[in-house]
Design a protein around this motif. Structure first.
Motif, PDB file in Angstrom:
ATOM      1  N   LEU C  27      -0.630  27.951 -25.721  1.00  0.00           N
ATOM      2  CA  LEU C  27       0.274  28.385 -24.653  1.00  0.00           C
ATOM      3  C   LEU C  27      -0.044  27.664 -23.354  1.00  0.00           C
ATOM      4  CD1 LEU C  27       2.523  30.267 -23.804  1.00  0.00           C
ATOM      5  CD2 LEU C  27       0.842  32.048 -23.424  1.00  0.00           C
ATOM      6  N   GLN C  28      -1.348  27.473 -23.103  1.00  0.00           N
ATOM      7  CA  GLN C  28      -1.751  26.792 -21.864  1.00  0.00           C
ATOM      8  C   GLN C  28      -1.207  25.368 -21.852  1.00  0.00           C
ATOM      9  OE1 GLN C  28      -3.458  28.256 -19.212  1.00  0.00           O
ATOM     10  NE2 GLN C  28      -2.730  26.385 -18.256  1.00  0.00           N
ATOM     11  N   VAL C  29      -1.229  24.713 -23.000  1.00  0.00           N
ATOM     12  CA  VAL C  29      -0.681  23.353 -23.082  1.00  0.00           C
ATOM     13  C   VAL C  29       0.798  23.373 -22.686  1.00  0.00           C
ATOM     14  CG1 VAL C  29      -0.097  21.477 -24.668  1.00  0.00           C
ATOM     15  CG2 VAL C  29      -2.330  22.577 -24.815  1.00  0.00           C
ATOM     16  N   LYS C  30       1.512  24.381 -23.198  1.00  0.00           N
ATOM     17  CA  LYS C  30       2.945  24.526 -22.877  1.00  0.00           C
ATOM     18  C   LYS C  30       3.139  24.764 -21.380  1.00  0.00           C
ATOM     19  CE  LYS C  30       6.360  25.458 -26.082  1.00  0.00           C
ATOM     20  NZ  LYS C  30       5.868  25.352 -27.445  1.00  0.00           N
ATOM     21  N   ILE C  31       2.320  25.663 -20.831  1.00  0.00           N
ATOM     22  CA  ILE C  31       2.454  25.989 -19.407  1.00  0.00           C
ATOM     23  C   ILE C  31       2.222  24.734 -18.572  1.00  0.00           C
ATOM     24  CG2 ILE C  31       1.443  27.294 -17.494  1.00  0.00           C
ATOM     25  CD1 ILE C  31       0.892  29.562 -19.455  1.00  0.00           C
ATOM     26  N   ASP C  32       1.179  23.978 -18.957  1.00  0.00           N
ATOM     27  CA  ASP C  32       0.865  22.760 -18.197  1.00  0.00           C
ATOM     28  C   ASP C  32       2.021  21.772 -18.252  1.00  0.00           C
ATOM     29  OD1 ASP C  32      -1.528  23.783 -17.543  1.00  0.00           O
ATOM     30  OD2 ASP C  32      -2.681  22.701 -19.052  1.00  0.00           O
ATOM     31  N   THR C  35       4.653  23.158 -15.811  1.00  0.00           N
ATOM     32  CA  THR C  35       4.390  23.144 -14.365  1.00  0.00           C
ATOM     33  C   THR C  35       4.471  21.744 -13.796  1.00  0.00           C
ATOM     34  OG1 THR C  35       2.122  23.420 -15.074  1.00  0.00           O
ATOM     35  CG2 THR C  35       3.092  25.235 -13.845  1.00  0.00           C
ATOM     36  N   TYR C  38       8.061  21.330 -12.839  1.00  0.00           N
ATOM     37  CA  TYR C  38       8.617  22.054 -11.700  1.00  0.00           C
ATOM     38  C   TYR C  38       7.629  22.336 -10.584  1.00  0.00           C
ATOM     39  CZ  TYR C  38       7.428  25.747 -15.067  1.00  0.00           C
ATOM     40  OH  TYR C  38       6.826  26.518 -16.005  1.00  0.00           O
ATOM     41  N   PRO C  40       6.638  22.221  -7.153  1.00  0.00           N
ATOM     42  CA  PRO C  40       7.549  21.984  -6.038  1.00  0.00           C
ATOM     43  C   PRO C  40       7.182  20.701  -5.298  1.00  0.00           C
ATOM     44  CG  PRO C  40       6.066  23.802  -5.579  1.00  0.00           C
ATOM     45  CD  PRO C  40       5.884  23.450  -7.008  1.00  0.00           C
TER      46      PRO C  40
END
Ligand SMILES: Nc1ncnc2c1ncn2[C@@H]1O[C@H](COP(=O)(O)OP(=O)(O)O)[C@@H](O)[C@H]1O
Ligand SMILES: [Mg+2]
Lengths: 321, 259, 303
Positions: C27-32, C35, C38, C40
């Motif tokens: 999941l962390q790989v996906k989150i990274d 991010t 997006y 900012p």
């Protein structure tokens, strides 16, 4: 198996080792293959000096600690079975409760773990506050409770859900004579309701008065199980004589070696049946008798002798039938 | 299960609510949000930014302090004071007790955060704020802060199952700080390009809870929308991590001999 | 020893904990991945003043400096090579890191590279890079590397040969500085903007740097410079060829058949040079060699 014949509590070879020492903990045996059983409807006393292993046994039964070996059953259920707890009530030794709650809130909290309706719960809480004499203190926070009041609250929470088996660890300790009397009444009432009460104590008279049977524990080992009368019988009654010896007169042999000197006075303890003979001997040497009084052996004395070894081994055989 | 977890949770909540320390903390946090108005007035034109930044930081910091300091005592205190003995004599499993304690503290933190959010809203209204669509990101940022509390509370609870509050606090803080800087630790490893260091920093990055994920304060302050994927990913991340910790805590605590 | 429910709890944990950790890492790989997309554009630093931070750091300023330096590296790493990336926070981060810890040499040296590289490889702000390195020299006068870096920045990025020469000369006054700094100063004064000078500077960078990426970059530039030199010579030969045969060579091998060279000329990557219709030599389009942007005419050299 016939339901009537299922014992209330069966203890089967319970053994518990505790680690001692900080750096290199070694195991020390606090309970050594303990086995006995408590029958349905009995009031059963668990006797033993401090450190005998009474609390350890009860904590093992309640699943607060886990046995090194052996097991136990309560009304036929293993102590690992959480449902067993519906049928058992427990008063811990020197109980302490959430001090931010009032007695009423405390009982209400514990009652939530049995399936009562809100109305039943309220009714029950009031009833048991009354029963242990805390009705007036129901809204007082437990932090303001005396030791005796905590003990009463503890008994109330143990019997709140009408458990068929009640385990009480030193229920009389910390209570004044009136309080003790009340606890005794509660125990007798539970017995009358057909419940099983298993309680530990080191006050012999309580055991004598209440128990159908007792077990005696010392040093983690069972010393015997039997009717309390057997224990009373081994209590050798003794008399204590205080006297002042006359100057220049030697004490007669047989008394001299048993007397202890306190300043100018002497003290000697003799069996009840030998009292007159001893007094005769003292008159013979013109000693001045200061007082003669019966010695009430405390249970501590009894246990001291028990642990100390030989003196009571005869008595023990007697009670282990 | 809920029949036994619920009462424990409510009792835990009640204990926190009856503790005076809690009110001092909340009061302090609200004061800090109030002070943000003053700071905002000094720096003309960015009042909103400063109030949101400081307000959310206050909510986060005070919540974390509570999560850690109450969390490390949750189990320990019950064992130490032996209040647990009469409770475990009731038909309740040890893991149910743990989950109940956990849920109770989380409830406490949620209620507190709700109060502080109201304080923040009041401060924003005071400087003439109208609720806009983009301000939902403030709520999402607060939700992320709650997820962070959920994680920290689970950490504190886990440690308190086998060690003293002092050490639990140390461990929890240590992991929290590592987790906050997980990105930087990884960057150091990537920068050295030394395979051994890289292995260690990568392992740390994926094993410690990555608190960086939950930091949406600056996005909220700038009124940037927080993507929905991040919303559910963070929720899932926190849920998984809490599950690991509660599972491990249960395994440890179920085997423990109580003094 | 342990009862069934304990054993169950243990097994659930033994099986469940690694599984859950695997899921968490995935999941962390996906989150990274998310991010990065997006993050900012306008990130901000609440506190831009390094001096204020220093006061607030309660004595942990050098630790905080390390953290800010790592932040800067990460900030740069997340953007470098991405077209249109902005590096707005790079300077403030470096500024804070070096204010917190003025002895953080690595922050001056690599910070200058991050700042001076033209986009998208860097911020394209050699002016800020020079400011950073000058500050580093003021705080760390014993670090002659910083003088060399400053000289390089003036020479390569600003084409400001007098200042470049002055920077090398300053550095050479350090008793620990190697002799080539002085040579470099002399060389630049004499022949600023020449290929030889450039090659010397890059050779020194190649030889003195410990960092793999910097060395690779230097090697790449050196090869480019060689190719540039080759092309100049080949252009002359092509002219001679034209004089002899009346037309420009069509390929590099014509030069050999024409007797002008013994071998077919190849670039440093081993590809033969090619010739255009105008007789100018070029790199084979498949060649990995990149010729650095021309330095000449140097602004100072024209007047
Ligand atoms: N948690 C523990 N760690 C180490 N030793 C213990 C622990 N609990 C009890 N013991 C030891 O076990 C023995 C029995 O104690 P206990 O059951 O409390 O006795 P009793 O209740 O009969 O007074 C004592 O010697 C005590 O020191
Ligand atoms: Mg005891």
């Amino acid at each position: 198996m016939n339901a009537m014949s299922t014992p209330a509590i069966e203890i089967l070879g319970l053994t518990k080792d505790f680690p001692v020492g900080f750096w290199r903990p070694r195991m020390r045996r606090s309970l050594d293959s303990l086995s006995f059983q408590v029958d349905e409807g009995e009031v059963f006393g668990f006797l033993g000096p401090n450190g005998a292993g009474k609390t350890t046994t009860m904590k093992l039964l309640m699943g607060l600690i886990f046995p090194t070996s052996g097991t136990a059953r309560v009304r036929g259920r293993s102590i690992d079975d959480v449902e067993m707890h519906r049928e058992i009530g427990y008063l811990p030794e020197q109980p302490y409760f959430y001090d931010y709650l009032t007695a009423r809130e405390l009982l209400d909290y514990y009652a939530r773990f049995s399936n009562y309706s809100a109305a039943e719960r309220r009714e029950r809480v009031e009833k048991f506050l009354e029963r242990v004499g805390l009705a007036a203190a129901g809204d007082v926070q437990l932090r303001k409770f005396s030791k005796g009041m905590l003990q009463r609250a503890g008994i109330a929470q143990a019997i709140l859900h009408d458990p068929p088996v009640v385990i009480l660890d030193e229920p009389m300790s910390g209570l004044d004579p009136v309080g003790r009397r009340e606890v005794r009444d509660i125990i007798l009432e539970l017995k009358k309701q057909g419940r099983t009460v298993f309680f530990s104590t080191h006050i012999l008279s309580d055991a004598e008065m209440l128990c159908d049977r007792v077990a005696v524990l010392a040093g983690g080992k069972l010393q015997g199980v039997g009717a309390p009368g057997a224990i009373v019988a081994i209590k050798a009654p003794a008399m204590e004589i205080l006297f002042e010896a006359r100057e220049g007169r030697a004490l007669p042999a047989g008394l001299a070696e048993r007397a202890t000197r306190i300043g100018g006075r002497c003290r000697v303890e003799v069996p009840e049946e030998g009292l007159y003979a001893a007094l005769e001997q003292l008159r013979g040497c013109e000693a001045r008798i200061l007082s003669v009084s019966p010695v009430h052996p405390t249970l501590e004395d009894y246990f001291f002798r028990l642990v100390g070894g030989t003196a009571v081994s005869r008595g023990l055989e007697e009670i282990s039938r | 299960m809920s029949a036994t977890v619920g009462p424990v949770a409510i009792n835990t909540f009640r204990e926190a609510v009856r503790d005076r320390v809690l009110y001092n903390l909340v009061l302090f946090a609200l004061l800090m949000i109030g002070a943000a108005i003053l700071v905002g007035e000094i720096s003309i034109g960015i009042e909103r930014l400063v109030i949101i930044n400081l307000g959310l930081t206050a909510i986060s910091v005070f919540g974390l302090v509570m999560a850690i300091f109450i969390g490390v005592g949750l189990v320990y205190k019950e064992i130490e004071k032996r209040t647990l003995y009469s409770l475990l004599a009731k038909p309740i499993r040890r893991w149910e007790f743990l989950v109940g304690k956990y849920a109770g503290l989380l409830l406490t933190l949620a209620v507190n955060t709700a109060f502080m959010t109201l304080g923040l809203a009041a401060a924003l209204f005071y400087v003439g704020w109208r609720f806009e669509r983009s301000d939902t990101s403030i709520l999402v940022a607060i939700y992320f802060i709650l997820l962070e509390f959920a994680l920290v509370t689970a950490l504190a609870l886990f440690f308190s199952c086998f060690t003293t509050p002092m050490l639990s606090t140390l461990y929890t803080l240590g992991i929290y700080i590592t987790g906050v800087f997980a990105d930087d630790i990884r960057a150091v490893g990537d920068f050295t390009r030394n395979p051994a260091v890289l292995g260690v920093t990568r392992a740390i990055y994926y094993v410690v809870p990555n608190f960086h994920n939950f930091n949406a304060i600056s996005m909220a302050a700038h009124g940037n929308a927080i993507p929905f994927t991040l919303f559910w990913q963070n929720t899932l991340y926190a849920a998984l991590y809490v599950a690991v910790l509660l599972l491990a805590a249960s395994a440890v605590f179920s085997r423990r001999n109580l003094k | 020893m342990s009862n069934p429910s304990q054993t169950r709890a243990l097994w659930v944990a033994v099986a469940g904990v690694p599984l859950l950790f695997a899921a968490i890492a995935a999941l962390q790989v996906k989150i990274d991945a998310g991010t990065r997309a997006y993050t900012p554009e306008s990130e901000e630093l609440l506190l831009r003043s390094g001096t204020a931070l220093k006061k607030m750091s309660l004595g942990y300023d050098s630790l905080l400096a390390d953290i800010y330096w790592t932040r800067a590296v990460q900030y740069y790493g997340n953007r470098a090579g991405i077209d249109g990336a902005k590096f707005d926070l790079l300077w403030p981060l470096l500024d804070i890191a070096t204010t917190l810890d003025p002895k953080l040499i690595i922050a001056y040296r690599f910070g200058a590279i991050f700042l001076s590289e033209p986009p998208p490889a860097g911020a394209g702000r050699p002016d800020l890079a020079i400011e950073l390195v000058k500050r580093g020299i003021a705080e760390n006068p014993e670090q002659w590397h910083l003088n060399a870096d400053l000289g390089f920045l003036y020479y390569w990025r600003m084409k400001d040969y007098p200042n470049a020469a002055a920077a090398y000369l300053d550095g050479s006054k350090n008793p620990k500085a190697p002799v080539w700094l002085k040579l470099m100063a002399a060389r630049i004064t004499e022949k600023g903007g020449s290929l030889e000078t450039s090659r010397m500077i890059w050779s020194q960078i190649y030889e003195t740097s410990q960092d793999k990426i910097v060395r690779e970059k230097a090697m790449e530039t050196l090869r480019g410079l060689r190719a540039q030199e080759d092309e100049a010579q080949l252009d002359q030969l092509a002219q001679e060829y034209q004089n002899r045969f009346g037309h420009f060579p069509a390929s590099a091998s014509d030069l050999r058949t024409g007797g002008l060279l013994r071998e077919i000329p190849e670039d440093p990557a081993g590809n033969p040079y090619v010739f255009g219709k105008d007789g100018k030599s070029r790199l084979d389009p498949r060649s990995p060699i990149v010729i650095p942007p021309p330095l000449s005419p140097p602004p100072e050299a024209t007047n």
